[in-house]
Design an enzyme around this catalytic site. Structure first.
Site, PDB file in Angstrom:
ATOM      1  N   HIS A 217      -9.878   7.698  -2.390  1.00  0.00           N
ATOM      2  CA  HIS A 217      -8.784   8.258  -1.579  1.00  0.00           C
ATOM      3  C   HIS A 217      -8.175   9.463  -2.279  1.00  0.00           C
ATOM      4  O   HIS A 217      -8.473   9.731  -3.444  1.00  0.00           O
ATOM      5  CB  HIS A 217      -7.720   7.189  -1.292  1.00  0.00           C
ATOM      6  CG  HIS A 217      -7.102   6.567  -2.510  1.00  0.00           C
ATOM      7  ND1 HIS A 217      -6.178   7.206  -3.293  1.00  0.00           N
ATOM      8  CD2 HIS A 217      -7.272   5.344  -3.079  1.00  0.00           C
ATOM      9  CE1 HIS A 217      -5.800   6.409  -4.273  1.00  0.00           C
ATOM     10  NE2 HIS A 217      -6.458   5.268  -4.184  1.00  0.00           N
TER      11      HIS A 217
ATOM     12  N   TYR B 284     -11.136   1.186  -7.932  1.00  0.00           N
ATOM     13  CA  TYR B 284     -11.340  -0.093  -7.237  1.00  0.00           C
ATOM     14  C   TYR B 284     -12.809  -0.482  -7.376  1.00  0.00           C
ATOM     15  O   TYR B 284     -13.680   0.182  -6.812  1.00  0.00           O
ATOM     16  CB  TYR B 284     -10.968   0.043  -5.747  1.00  0.00           C
ATOM     17  CG  TYR B 284      -9.656   0.781  -5.545  1.00  0.00           C
ATOM     18  CD1 TYR B 284      -8.444   0.096  -5.487  1.00  0.00           C
ATOM     19  CD2 TYR B 284      -9.633   2.179  -5.454  1.00  0.00           C
ATOM     20  CE1 TYR B 284      -7.242   0.783  -5.332  1.00  0.00           C
ATOM     21  CE2 TYR B 284      -8.442   2.870  -5.307  1.00  0.00           C
ATOM     22  CZ  TYR B 284      -7.255   2.180  -5.246  1.00  0.00           C
ATOM     23  OH  TYR B 284      -6.065   2.860  -5.105  1.00  0.00           O
TER      24      TYR B 284
ATOM     25  N   GLU C 296      -0.857   9.098  -6.859  1.00  0.00           N
ATOM     26  CA  GLU C 296      -1.351   7.722  -6.821  1.00  0.00           C
ATOM     27  C   GLU C 296      -2.863   7.599  -7.019  1.00  0.00           C
ATOM     28  O   GLU C 296      -3.580   7.208  -6.103  1.00  0.00           O
ATOM     29  CB  GLU C 296      -0.954   7.058  -5.498  1.00  0.00           C
ATOM     30  CG  GLU C 296      -1.292   7.859  -4.240  1.00  0.00           C
ATOM     31  CD  GLU C 296      -1.052   7.054  -2.965  1.00  0.00           C
ATOM     32  OE1 GLU C 296      -1.502   5.897  -2.902  1.00  0.00           O
ATOM     33  OE2 GLU C 296      -0.429   7.596  -2.048  1.00  0.00           O
TER      34      GLU C 296
ATOM     35  N   ASP D 279       8.524 -12.535  25.381  1.00  0.00           N
ATOM     36  CA  ASP D 279       9.742 -11.746  25.568  1.00  0.00           C
ATOM     37  C   ASP D 279      10.393 -11.349  24.242  1.00  0.00           C
ATOM     38  O   ASP D 279      11.588 -11.083  24.171  1.00  0.00           O
ATOM     39  CB  ASP D 279      10.741 -12.510  26.446  1.00  0.00           C
ATOM     40  CG  ASP D 279      11.039 -13.895  25.894  1.00  0.00           C
ATOM     41  OD1 ASP D 279      10.424 -14.284  24.873  1.00  0.00           O
ATOM     42  OD2 ASP D 279      11.897 -14.592  26.470  1.00  0.00           O
TER      43      ASP D 279
ATOM     44  N   ARG E 159      -4.134   0.610  -8.954  1.00  0.00           N
ATOM     45  CA  ARG E 159      -3.508   1.854  -8.456  1.00  0.00           C
ATOM     46  C   ARG E 159      -2.138   1.959  -9.093  1.00  0.00           C
ATOM     47  O   ARG E 159      -1.440   0.941  -9.235  1.00  0.00           O
ATOM     48  CB  ARG E 159      -3.392   1.842  -6.925  1.00  0.00           C
ATOM     49  CG  ARG E 159      -2.655   3.053  -6.372  1.00  0.00           C
ATOM     50  CD  ARG E 159      -2.936   3.319  -4.883  1.00  0.00           C
ATOM     51  NE  ARG E 159      -2.385   2.337  -3.968  1.00  0.00           N
ATOM     52  CZ  ARG E 159      -3.105   1.491  -3.242  1.00  0.00           C
ATOM     53  NH1 ARG E 159      -4.422   1.475  -3.331  1.00  0.00           N
ATOM     54  NH2 ARG E 159      -2.508   0.629  -2.430  1.00  0.00           N
TER      55      ARG E 159
ATOM     56  N   ASP F 103       7.295   5.070  -1.616  1.00  0.00           N
ATOM     57  CA  ASP F 103       5.936   4.523  -1.683  1.00  0.00           C
ATOM     58  C   ASP F 103       5.562   4.362  -3.156  1.00  0.00           C
ATOM     59  O   ASP F 103       5.320   5.358  -3.836  1.00  0.00           O
ATOM     60  CB  ASP F 103       5.003   5.521  -0.958  1.00  0.00           C
ATOM     61  CG  ASP F 103       3.612   4.985  -0.740  1.00  0.00           C
ATOM     62  OD1 ASP F 103       3.370   3.804  -1.054  1.00  0.00           O
ATOM     63  OD2 ASP F 103       2.753   5.754  -0.247  1.00  0.00           O
TER      64      ASP F 103
ATOM     65  N   HIS G 287      -5.587  -0.922   1.619  1.00  0.00           N
ATOM     66  CA  HIS G 287      -4.385  -1.255   2.399  1.00  0.00           C
ATOM     67  C   HIS G 287      -4.412  -2.713   2.847  1.00  0.00           C
ATOM     68  O   HIS G 287      -4.150  -3.038   4.004  1.00  0.00           O
ATOM     69  CB  HIS G 287      -4.249  -0.313   3.600  1.00  0.00           C
ATOM     70  CG  HIS G 287      -3.751   1.049   3.226  1.00  0.00           C
ATOM     71  ND1 HIS G 287      -3.642   2.085   4.116  1.00  0.00           N
ATOM     72  CD2 HIS G 287      -3.322   1.552   2.038  1.00  0.00           C
ATOM     73  CE1 HIS G 287      -3.179   3.166   3.500  1.00  0.00           C
ATOM     74  NE2 HIS G 287      -2.972   2.856   2.233  1.00  0.00           N
TER      75      HIS G 287
ATOM     76  N   ASP H 299       1.671  -2.625  -3.711  1.00  0.00           N
ATOM     77  CA  ASP H 299       2.057  -1.329  -3.149  1.00  0.00           C
ATOM     78  C   ASP H 299       3.150  -1.644  -2.139  1.00  0.00           C
ATOM     79  O   ASP H 299       2.877  -2.103  -1.023  1.00  0.00           O
ATOM     80  CB  ASP H 299       0.819  -0.687  -2.495  1.00  0.00           C
ATOM     81  CG  ASP H 299       1.105   0.693  -1.938  1.00  0.00           C
ATOM     82  OD1 ASP H 299       2.282   1.062  -1.786  1.00  0.00           O
ATOM     83  OD2 ASP H 299       0.132   1.410  -1.624  1.00  0.00           O
TER      84      ASP H 299
ATOM     85  N   GLU I 144       1.262   4.310  -8.472  1.00  0.00           N
ATOM     86  CA  GLU I 144       1.782   5.268  -7.495  1.00  0.00           C
ATOM     87  C   GLU I 144       3.256   5.512  -7.758  1.00  0.00           C
ATOM     88  O   GLU I 144       4.055   4.570  -7.827  1.00  0.00           O
ATOM     89  CB  GLU I 144       1.600   4.698  -6.072  1.00  0.00           C
ATOM     90  CG  GLU I 144       2.171   5.591  -4.993  1.00  0.00           C
ATOM     91  CD  GLU I 144       1.785   5.142  -3.583  1.00  0.00           C
ATOM     92  OE1 GLU I 144       1.590   3.929  -3.384  1.00  0.00           O
ATOM     93  OE2 GLU I 144       1.686   6.012  -2.708  1.00  0.00           O
TER      94      GLU I 144
ATOM     95  N   HIS J  59       0.298  12.350  -0.982  1.00  0.00           N
ATOM     96  CA  HIS J  59       0.722  12.651   0.379  1.00  0.00           C
ATOM     97  C   HIS J  59       2.225  12.803   0.351  1.00  0.00           C
ATOM     98  O   HIS J  59       2.900  12.186  -0.476  1.00  0.00           O
ATOM     99  CB  HIS J  59       0.284  11.554   1.364  1.00  0.00           C
ATOM    100  CG  HIS J  59       0.779  10.175   1.003  1.00  0.00           C
ATOM    101  ND1 HIS J  59       2.051   9.738   1.316  1.00  0.00           N
ATOM    102  CD2 HIS J  59       0.189   9.158   0.329  1.00  0.00           C
ATOM    103  CE1 HIS J  59       2.196   8.485   0.866  1.00  0.00           C
ATOM    104  NE2 HIS J  59       1.093   8.116   0.251  1.00  0.00           N
TER     105      HIS J  59
ATOM    106  N   HIS K 106       3.698   8.668   5.326  1.00  0.00           N
ATOM    107  CA  HIS K 106       2.725   9.770   5.254  1.00  0.00           C
ATOM    108  C   HIS K 106       3.303  10.925   6.061  1.00  0.00           C
ATOM    109  O   HIS K 106       3.048  11.059   7.246  1.00  0.00           O
ATOM    110  CB  HIS K 106       1.361   9.337   5.797  1.00  0.00           C
ATOM    111  CG  HIS K 106       0.736   8.236   4.981  1.00  0.00           C
ATOM    112  ND1 HIS K 106      -0.129   7.314   5.496  1.00  0.00           N
ATOM    113  CD2 HIS K 106       0.859   7.905   3.675  1.00  0.00           C
ATOM    114  CE1 HIS K 106      -0.515   6.464   4.545  1.00  0.00           C
ATOM    115  NE2 HIS K 106       0.081   6.802   3.435  1.00  0.00           N
TER     116      HIS K 106
HETATM  117  N1  GLY Z   1       1.346   2.684   0.832  1.00  0.00           N
HETATM  118  C1  GLY Z   1       0.379   3.453   1.476  1.00  0.00           C
HETATM  119  C2  GLY Z   1      -0.106   4.557   0.647  1.00  0.00           C
HETATM  120  O1  GLY Z   1      -0.031   4.489  -0.560  1.00  0.00           O
HETATM  121  O2  GLY Z   1      -0.537   5.566   1.123  1.00  0.00           O
HETATM  122 MN    MN Z   2       0.930   6.391  -0.914  1.00  0.00          MN
HETATM  123 MN    MN Z   3       1.427   3.203  -1.431  1.00  0.00          MN
END
Ligand code: GLY
Ligand code: MN
Ligand code: MN
Length: 478
Positions: A389, A420, A416, A74, A437, A317, A289, A306, A439, A393, A400
């Site tokens: 990637h 890797y 970003e 619940d 990374r 982000d 992720h 991140d 970003e 975005h 996103h």
């Molecule tokens: N934090 C998710 C991305 O960088 O897209």
């Molecule tokens: Mn991002």
């Molecule tokens: Mn991110």
């Protein structure tokens, strides 16, 4: 005579009451008594007007709230409102709500309206348990909606009033709900949405369309109020990363750094994280992720963080990658500096008129060239093995957000790049488990771009200097 005056006064008061209902004051402060800097009703009103102007003739659009989702037994997950209702109405806390926007005048009480909201009824018992409700009158007065009814009226109103009496006025119905949000839910609203969807589709002469692209188009360029919200989310996130960087030391756990950041988000007024915090050390730094955050961070490893807060519905982000022991190894620094150079070149591409792909193309060029020089790849086209990637975005109500084709002032997005190198990669072992990374959040301006997260250092010397300081994560807790 006296009674005539009374009658006149009575009629005047009731007329005023009607006038007040149908012409709400949209210069109202935001609905919440606690967060006076939330976007005001006039912002949402403007969004409804813009959306209405995009609707073709003879159409209506229906937007739904998010549903409650069960976490276990619940206990529900913390409620987060749907973007469409946040954007179009400013209703933050309440589930079980919907909004109809119509190209023609819909009947409401003794008048007519092009916007009609449906909300939960007031209910003393429920409000004692789960919190205050606006009710229809509150929705009109506090959110500045022209018209509101209880949610139980939505189905009869739609099928027995609009689609019976006003069927000639309706050729198209736009429905806005992310189907996946309801697919696995059996909440009250999910059931209602599914029923409405099915019933509408029985009428084969009715055109049913997805309203999301219309909203997506509107949300690409941010209003100054939205930019202010994203900047507040970003400022909180910069402060959070600074504390996490200062706090980091060998043998701490990944979740401790996430906890430091999440404390600062809340301390600075964010209601939520914009996405589950990603804190991955060593072999987890190469998982894009990764959000398990249970590993002990060891001397010699990198940790990729991140983490972003959500402020009054708006996301940010931001990623930084740091050496757990406070000093980059030579290999870590080489990869880090390559990502940094790629990010700098990509940011230089962020200006009005450029393609949305331009920053990515530049980042790819720099990374491919750099990996080749380091002997990590033998052919430039193999860069994808380590940079798998996109570079950017949009960010807004969603982390996103809907992307754009050509950059224009008022758009907000990330830059970003990352590299890797997983264990077992076809390169010398010394590179394995290096995941980096960087970003940052970029706002396109009239003449170029502004990095909204610029206050957070990126250079290796700056990171190492910061790591000599202590952070709130180093305060002993009994
Ligand atoms: N934090 C998710 C991305 O960088 O897209
Ligand atoms: Mn991002
Ligand atoms: Mn991110």
């Amino acid at each position: 005579m006296k009674s005539l005056i009374c009658l006149f006064l009575f009629s005047l008061t009731s007329l005023c009451a009607v006038a007040q209902r149908v012409m709400p004051n949209i210069d109202l402060p935001p609905e919440s008594p606690y967060d006076p800097d939330r976007p005001p009703p006039s912002f949402h009103k403007q969004n409804r007007e813009r959306l209405l102007s995009m609707l073709p003739d003879s159409s209506i659009a229906i937007f739904f709230a998010n549903d409650l989702k069960v976490r276990n037994n619940d206990v529900d997950f913390l409620f987060r409102q749907s973007n469409s209702l946040l954007y179009l109405t400013g209703l933050y806390e309440e589930p079980n709500a919907a909004l109809i926007l119509s190209k023609f005048q819909m009947p409401f009480r003794n008048t007519a309206t092009t916007e009609l909201m449906f909300v939960q009824p007031r209910n003393a018992l429920m409000e004692t348990w789960t919190g205050r409700r606006l009710g229809p009158e509150g929705a009109m007065q506090k959110l500045g909606l022209n018209a509101a009814m209880v949610i139980d009226s939505l189905r009869p109103y739609l099928f027995e009033t609009l689609l019976k009496t006003y069927r000639a006025n309706i050729k198209r119905v736009f429905l806005s709900y992310p189907a996946k949000d309801y697919a696995d839910s059996d909440g009250d609203l999910a059931r209602l949405v599914k029923t409405i969807d099915e019933e509408l589709r029985k009428d084969k002469s009715l055109i049913i369309q997805n309203a999301s692209p219309l909203l997506g188009q509107l949300r690409q360029v941010k209003h100054p109020i939205e930019i202010e919200m994203i900047q507040k989310a970003t400022d909180a996130t910069v402060a959070a990363h600074l504390e996490a960087i200062k706090s980091c030391e060998p043998n701490m756990y990944e979740y401790e750094l996430a906890a430091v950041a999440e404390y600062v988000f809340k301390k600075k007024g964010c209601e939520y994280t914009a996405y589950p915090s990603i804190v991955g050390a060593g072999e987890n730094s190469v998982i894009l992720h990764y959000n398990t955050t249970r590993k002990k961070m060891l001397d010699g490893e990198l940790v990729l963080m991140d983490m972003g807060g959500e402020y009054h519905g708006y996301a940010t982000d931001v990623t930084r990658t740091i050496p757990v022991n406070g000093k980059f190894s030579p290999e870590q620094k080489l990869i880090y500096d390559l990502v940094l150079a790629a990010q700098d070149s990509a940011i230089a591409q962020c200006k009005p008129g450029n393609s949305f792909r331009a920053p990515h193309q530049k980042a790819v060029e720099v990374i491919a060239e750099g990996l080749l020089k380091l002997g990590l790849i033998q052919d430039k086209s193999d860069y994808r093995r380590y940079f798998m990637h996109g570079t950017s975005h949009s960010v807004g109500l969603d982390v996103h957000d809907p992307n754009m084709a050509i950059l224009q002032a008022g758009q907000v997005f990330t830059v970003e790049p990352g590299i890797y190198i997983a264990e077992g990669s076809p390169c010398e072992r010394k590179w394995w488990n290096i995941g980096v990374r960087l970003e940052d959040m970029v706002l396109v301006t009239e003449n170029g771009a502004r990095v909204m997260s610029a206050a957070l250092p990126r250079k290796t010397e700056e990171i190492e200097a910061l790591m000599n300081e202590k952070g709130i994560g180093n305060i002993p807790i009994k």
